[in-house]
Design an enzyme around this catalytic site. Structure first.
Site, PDB file in Angstrom:
ATOM      1  N   GLY A 131      50.514 104.078  41.231  1.00 40.79           N
ATOM      2  CA  GLY A 131      50.326 103.471  39.919  1.00 40.79           C
ATOM      3  C   GLY A 131      51.658 102.929  39.448  1.00 40.79           C
ATOM      4  N   THR A 158      40.830  97.286  34.983  1.00 36.98           N
ATOM      5  CA  THR A 158      40.063  96.910  33.789  1.00 36.98           C
ATOM      6  C   THR A 158      39.517  95.495  33.973  1.00 36.98           C
ATOM      7  OG1 THR A 158      41.535  98.314  32.504  1.00 36.98           O
ATOM      8  CG2 THR A 158      40.185  96.769  31.264  1.00 36.98           C
ATOM      9  N   GLU A 363      48.134 102.152  31.392  1.00 32.31           N
ATOM     10  CA  GLU A 363      49.330 101.305  31.287  1.00 32.31           C
ATOM     11  C   GLU A 363      50.607 102.144  31.167  1.00 32.31           C
ATOM     12  OE1 GLU A 363      49.222  97.694  28.989  1.00 32.31           O
ATOM     13  OE2 GLU A 363      47.027  97.612  29.133  1.00 32.31           O
TER      14      GLU A 363
END
Lengths: 383, 268
Positions: A131, A158, A363
């Site tokens: 990530g 997303t 995020e």
């Protein structure tokens, strides 16, 4: 220092608040329940200019400042965090990456489509095993004549299954670790590219989250976005600005938790009087309100710095860290104030509680925000 | 054929506030704004929407006019962001505390200064005082026709067809322009949300501020001294509720007693 919003910013805030109250609030619970993407709402938001908030008019955008952007996302997040995240990721990540790193031809080709809302944008950094640790990325892009060929899998993206335009990060030079990452623009329907499993999430259930699978996906050479091997540097810039949006969205959830709690505390009777009469409840409400205001000031500070072209990395991380954590706290207190009614789906605070948890993960987790802040304080030599 | 429209709007304290927060200043007999926001009176927003739709269909120009303090410029900006082409604020201390006829006189002179118009639109009733008086007084001042409670307008060949809402239905009225029409809400005139770009464009427009003297207003007809209607008192209705338990050994007996009591109170 001026804490007063401009007349236009107030008008934008009012417009989005009224839209959210009338068009989103009545359906938010049902969309969450059915895990249904809010396509109709997104169409209406696009018509109002909310799918092209940040980039200039020549590309179909509304050319708004980041203060207005934060106000918009707070108002959307107040009633439906999923709608807010859809707007945030479409604007902050995909569209903004094309605007900030794209060539003139790429901007002209893709931004008007994104601003119109006819096509949604998605942004792919996260993978099954990486990530924020972008150096662990596995997806590769290899040049083959006039095409880049992508192979790999992206996770938790997303708008993954509903987007039409994707910005994808992939390794172009493994020897350079994160400095060997590049960004690419992909369109839906590219052979070798498909959306995989749609995730069933704890919260943000009306937001679309899916896996992306690249099996020899061939895209034109000119779809390289930004400079070769500069993708991760651009990604950091995109995420910096994105944090303002995530902070604002989190504040929206926290404000929802507070407003619902205020209403309930005045209505609910216990031991012969409204529970709002008890200090045990009053102190919770006072803390929620104080923290929400502090979070908003942090987020708007970062937005103001960004609007004035000043460095804002640390301040955006402050905002994202603090706002996402107080959103969880406010939602938790809201459930507590509502008692048993906070734990059932008839009251919206149950949804806010599930939604808030994501804010400290998506995020960049809270831990990553602290890492960014610490690096800004200490310098990179203390890693 | 283009239609030139003047829409008169009023900025009021948000009428959606809870009754418990409604406060009246005992001296001025007016509502205290406190921290409550100011909004465009609801039916006036429908009137703006009707005007903008007519302009979009037939061309022409929409001018929004408001009598009020400096804050009313925000309401006019809102009208601009919804699609009005121009907006004018009439702000003069001499107008404060005018009654309905005084306001109608000011608005009538303002519309004459705006110039040529086919339609004047207003909301059918304001969300604060609710007198429904200004539109008719204004039409009288201007010597033009007035049709109230209209939900839809069709323009054709120098006249308009007005759908006037009446109990159990509607009437269709053909009227020659110019005419003053007060607007009631309808599914076809739900006020639009202004787009971001239109909010920004409205922000850049200048709103001229006219004084009573600019309009040729008869100073004898405005202000508190000229008011023919005097408000002597304004108060919040006091709601009293009490609970009366109906006794009875069986549900049937309780029901009979309840029915008898309701009849006694003339409620059934």
């Amino acid at each position: 220092m001026d804490f007063e919003l401009s007349e236009e910013q107030k008008a934008i805030q009012t417009m989005v608040r009224e839209f959210a109250e009338r068009e989103i609030a009545p359906v938010a619970q049902e969309l969450d329940e059915r895990e249904e993407f809010p396509a109709d709402i997104v169409r209406k938001l696009a018509d109002l200019g909310l799918m092209g908030i940040l980039f200039p008019k020549e590309y179909g955008g509304a050319a708004m400042d980041y203060i207005s952007y934060a106000l918009i996302l707070e108002e959307l997040g107040r009633y439906d965090a999923s709608v807010a995240l859809t707007v945030e990721s479409h604007n902050s990540l995909c569209s903004n990456h094309i605007y900030l790193a794209g060539t003139e031809a790429q901007r002209r080709k893709y931004l008007p489509q994104l601003a119109s809302g006819k096509v949604l944008g998605a942004w792919g950094l996260t993978e099954p095993a990486s990530g924020s640790d972008a150096a662990g990325m596995q997806t590769t892009a290899t040049l083959d004549g006039v095409h880049w060929v992508l192979n790999g899998t992206k996770n938790f993206i997303t708008q993954g299954s509903v987007a039409g335009i994707y910005v994808i990060m992939a390794i172009t030079d493994r020897s350079k670790r994160e400095k060997g990452i590049s960004a690419f623009i992909l369109e839906k329907g590219t052979p070798g590219f498909r959306a995989g499993r749609k995730e069933h999430k704890m919260g943000f259930r009306a937001s679309d989250t899916a896996q992306l699978i690249f099996e020899g996906a061939r895209i034109p050479k000119e779809n390289l976005l930004g400079e070769l091997n500069h993708g991760f540097i651009d990604t950091l810039m995109i995420l910096d600005a994105g944090r303002i949006g995530m902070a604002a969205l989190s504040i929206g959830i926290a404000r929802g938790a507070l407003e619902e709690s205020l209403k309930y505390a005045k209505e609910r009777q216990a031991f012969g009087q409204p529970i709002a009469n008890y200090q045990a409840i009053q102190w919770k409400l006072a803390d929620m309100a104080t923290e929400i205001d502090a979070a908003r000031l942090l987020a708007l500070q970062a937005a103001d710095l960004r609007d004035r072209g000043q460095p804002f990395t640390k301040e955006a991380a402050y905002g994202k860290l603090f706002a996402s954590e107080i959103a969880m706290k406010a939602a938790s207190e809201a459930v507590q104030i509502h008692g048993g009614y906070g734990y059932i789906k008839e009251f919206p605070v149950e949804r806010y509680f599930r939604d808030a948890k994501f804010c400290a993960i998506g995020e960049g987790t809270s831990e990553i925000q602290r890492l960014i802040i610490a690096r800004q304080l200490l310098g990179r030599s203390y890693i | 054929m283009p239609v030139n429209i003047i829409v008169c709007i009023k900025q009021i304290i948000d009428p959606e506030i809870p009754a418990s927060q409604f406060k009246i200043d005992p001296g001025t007999k007016r509502q205290v704004q406190g921290s409550h926001s100011l909004v465009i009176s609801a039916y006036d927003q429908n009137a703006i929407e009707v005007a903008v739709q007519l302009k979009e269909k037939h061309g022409g120009k929409v001018t929004a006019v408001s009598v009020g303090g400096a804050s009313a410029a925000t309401a006019l900006k809102s009208a601009l962001s919804m699609g009005a082409d121009e907006a004018i604020l009439v702000d003069d201390p001499a107008i404060v505390a005018s009654d309905q006829q005084g306001i109608a006189h000011v608005l009538a002179t303002a519309t004459q200064k705006v110039g040529v118009f086919d339609l004047i639109l207003t909301g059918c009733v304001s969300g604060d005082w609710g007198d429904r008086a200004v539109p008719a007084f204004m039409a009288e001042e201007l010597g033009i026709g007035c049709v109230g409670f209209v939900s839809r307008i069709e323009a054709k060949d120098g006249q308009v067809v007005l759908r006037r809402v009446v109990e159990d239905g509607y009437e269709l009225i053909e009227a020659k322009t110019p005419v003053l029409v007060s607007i009631i809400s309808d599914e076809t005139n739900t006020p639009r949300y202004p787009k971001l770009k239109d909010i920004m464009a409205a922000g850049k427009k200048t709103i001229p501020v006219w004084k009573a003297a600019d309009l040729g207003v008869d100073s004898e007809r405005i202000g508190a001294a000229a008011a023919r209607a005097l408000i002597t008192d304004v108060y919040l209705p006091v709601k009293e509720s009490k609970c009366e338990m109906i006794e009875g050994d069986t549900p049937q007996e309780q029901a009979v007693k309840l029915a008898a009591r309701l009849r006694e109170l003339k409620l059934i």
